[in-house]
Design a protein around this motif. Structure first.
Motif, PDB file in Angstrom:
ATOM      1  N   VAL A 229       0.854  -1.197   0.000  1.00  0.00           N
ATOM      2  CA  VAL A 229       0.000   0.000   0.000  1.00  0.00           C
ATOM      3  C   VAL A 229       0.883   1.237   0.000  1.00  0.00           C
ATOM      4  O   VAL A 229       1.495   1.575   1.006  1.00  0.00           O
ATOM      5  N   GLN A 230       0.914   1.952  -1.135  1.00  0.00           N
ATOM      6  CA  GLN A 230       1.764   3.141  -1.262  1.00  0.00           C
ATOM      7  C   GLN A 230       0.964   4.413  -1.506  1.00  0.00           C
ATOM      8  O   GLN A 230       1.530   5.439  -1.885  1.00  0.00           O
ATOM      9  N   GLY A 231      -0.332   4.353  -1.300  1.00  0.00           N
ATOM     10  CA  GLY A 231      -1.160   5.544  -1.399  1.00  0.00           C
ATOM     11  C   GLY A 231      -2.241   5.498  -0.347  1.00  0.00           C
ATOM     12  O   GLY A 231      -2.857   4.445  -0.117  1.00  0.00           O
ATOM     13  N   ALA A 232      -2.498   6.629   0.326  1.00  0.00           N
ATOM     14  CA  ALA A 232      -3.526   6.678   1.354  1.00  0.00           C
ATOM     15  C   ALA A 232      -3.965   8.123   1.552  1.00  0.00           C
ATOM     16  O   ALA A 232      -3.143   9.042   1.520  1.00  0.00           O
ATOM     17  N   SER A 303       1.215   5.349  -7.062  1.00  0.00           N
ATOM     18  CA  SER A 303       2.000   5.910  -5.971  1.00  0.00           C
ATOM     19  C   SER A 303       1.519   7.319  -5.679  1.00  0.00           C
ATOM     20  O   SER A 303       1.335   8.121  -6.589  1.00  0.00           O
ATOM     21  N   GLY A 304       1.332   7.633  -4.420  1.00  0.00           N
ATOM     22  CA  GLY A 304       0.802   8.938  -4.057  1.00  0.00           C
ATOM     23  C   GLY A 304      -0.692   8.992  -4.298  1.00  0.00           C
ATOM     24  O   GLY A 304      -1.215   8.358  -5.215  1.00  0.00           O
ATOM     25  N   PHE A 321      -6.845  11.806  -6.991  1.00  0.00           N
ATOM     26  CA  PHE A 321      -5.673  11.858  -7.860  1.00  0.00           C
ATOM     27  C   PHE A 321      -4.658  10.820  -7.405  1.00  0.00           C
ATOM     28  O   PHE A 321      -4.347  10.715  -6.220  1.00  0.00           O
ATOM     29  N   VAL A 322      -4.161  10.041  -8.378  1.00  0.00           N
ATOM     30  CA  VAL A 322      -3.236   8.945  -8.103  1.00  0.00           C
ATOM     31  C   VAL A 322      -2.064   9.031  -9.082  1.00  0.00           C
ATOM     32  O   VAL A 322      -2.272   9.112 -10.297  1.00  0.00           O
ATOM     33  N   GLY A 323      -0.849   9.022  -8.562  1.00  0.00           N
ATOM     34  CA  GLY A 323       0.322   9.013  -9.425  1.00  0.00           C
ATOM     35  C   GLY A 323       0.585   7.626  -9.983  1.00  0.00           C
ATOM     36  O   GLY A 323       0.147   6.617  -9.439  1.00  0.00           O
ATOM     37  N   ARG A 355       5.810  10.175  -8.068  1.00  0.00           N
ATOM     38  CA  ARG A 355       5.933   9.475  -6.794  1.00  0.00           C
ATOM     39  C   ARG A 355       4.901   9.936  -5.768  1.00  0.00           C
ATOM     40  O   ARG A 355       4.413   9.148  -4.964  1.00  0.00           O
ATOM     41  N   ASP A 356       4.534  11.216  -5.761  1.00  0.00           N
ATOM     42  CA  ASP A 356       3.574  11.697  -4.772  1.00  0.00           C
ATOM     43  C   ASP A 356       2.749  12.814  -5.381  1.00  0.00           C
ATOM     44  O   ASP A 356       3.181  13.483  -6.331  1.00  0.00           O
ATOM     45  N   VAL A 357       1.560  13.025  -4.820  1.00  0.00           N
ATOM     46  CA  VAL A 357       0.687  14.120  -5.226  1.00  0.00           C
ATOM     47  C   VAL A 357       0.024  14.689  -3.984  1.00  0.00           C
ATOM     48  O   VAL A 357      -0.445  13.944  -3.127  1.00  0.00           O
TER      49      VAL A 357
END
Length: 382
Positions: A229-232, A303-304, A321-323, A355-357
């Protein structure tokens, strides 16, 4: 008598032209369904940036996976490395990962960050909190305290997960990968691998966690059966935690992890084995497994993650929004309640690993371009 040197008018004019050209080169005008976007470079020179957090004065706190924290000014200037960051296992996907401000940052200057922590046996995901002195020279951390560390510490450099989200009550959610080679442990309640955990800011376990009264389960666990899990992010209306996780070749998922939920990995998944392409587990659905809100097959390597609530893009309010690391784009996911109704892919012309947003205090979107080590700002072109 010395004569003051004067620049010919054509030199001055050329300087203005070059300055204008440089400014234009830093801003791209890209298409979207809502009109032209202005994508400008805010800062460069970062080494594998992983996470971005805005300080109250508008400066940005950025983690670099190699083990550095930096402060980025509004002018794009990078600070020296923030001192007293603990040692990290900066190898493979490991390193210094997420960073967020504490819920009482204005009063106590506490930040929270996750990292791959080396141990005598291997490496594990850990979370620390510390006080940030952003105006020291160089900036520094004090009162550094590890508040959570995975019980499991296998060797290797994959699947550390590691996003941090506070809820309205001040609980801290931590997302944890299953470290790739230990995927069967994602369903084991006596393991932190492949879990989302929920703790108090000082590391204590909330008394209303779903498994707190079970002798065969770790009390920190909130949900289980996750891969990486790399987005939350918290939903801006309901306050619910939303996450996304990587699947193998396919089956990247958007989930709403509720208390005690089993999300199925590796028994229930849309993904397939990397080398053979064989099915993993027993299928993509089962009655006792929480179904994803959405899945990407083939994988986009998400990611992000951020919900948009700003005023710059009224038509985007409530969008997710998702990277994407794999396809080098930013996905704008349109929701109706808990259902995905459409998706638009942005920044495809750039094609770099996002990588992130994050949403900035000015209502613009800010993304970390891992490929070129920079921060990009997305705003309406007009």
């Amino acid at each position: 008598m010395r004569h003051r040197l004067r620049h010919p008018r054509w030199i001055t004019a050329l300087a203005l032209v070059l300055a204008t050209a440089l400014a234009n080169a830093q801003t791209l005008r890209l298409d979207s369904a809502q009109g032209k976007l202005a994508v400008s470079t805010v800062a460069t020179g970062l080494d594998t940036p992983w996470s971005l957090a805005f300080l109250p004065d508008g400066r940005m706190l950025v983690s670099e996976r190699v083990g550095r924290l930096r402060i980025v000014g509004a002018d794009g200037v990078l600070s020296a490395s923030i001192t007293n960051v603990p040692p990290v296992h900066a190898s493979g996907q490991g390193g210094l990962l997420d960073v967020v401000l504490g819920p009482q940052f204005a009063a106590d200057q506490r930040i929270y960050f996750s990292f791959a922590q080396p141990t005598a046996r291997g490496v594990r995901t850990a979370v620390a909190r510390a006080r940030l002195d952003a105006d020291a020279t160089p900036p520094r951390l004090s009162e550094v305290e590890v508040i959570f560390a995975q019980q499991d510490d296998p060797p290797g450099g994959h699947h550390f997960g590691s996003r941090l989200v506070f809820d309205d009550a001040g609980h801290l959610f931590i997302t944890l990968g299953e470290r790739y080679h230990s995927r069967e442990r994602a369903l084991a309640l006596d393991s932190h691998l492949g879990k989302i955990v929920r703790i108090h800011p000082d590391g204590r376990v909330p008394g209303d966690n779903p498994f707190v009264r079970r002798a065969d389960a770790l009390p920190e666990i909130w949900s289980y059966g996750h891969r990486n899990v790399q987005g939350a992010a918290r939903h801006p209306v309901t306050g619910a935690l939303w996450t996304h996780e990587h699947g193998p070749q396919g089956g990247d998922e958007i989930n709403i992890p509720r208390a005690g939920a089993n999300h199925g990995w590796p028994e229930i998944t849309f993904g397939r084995e990397y080398v053979t392409g064989w099915r993993i587990g027993e299928g993509s659905a089962r009655a006792d497994v929480a179904a994803p809100v959405h899945h990407w097959t083939p994988s986009i390597a998400p990611s992000g993650m951020a919900f948009y609530t700003g005023a710059l893009f009224p038509a985007w309010q409530g969008n997710l929004f998702v990277g994407s690391l794999k396809f080098g784009m930013l996905a704008r996911v349109v929701l109706k309640g808990e259902r995905v109704v459409s998706e638009e892919r942005l920044l495809t012309e750039i094609g770099n690993r996002i990588r992130d947003v994050r949403q900035g205090p000015d209502g613009a979107l800010y993304v970390l371009d891992e490929t070129e080590g920079r921060i990009l700002r997305i705003a309406p072109a007009n």
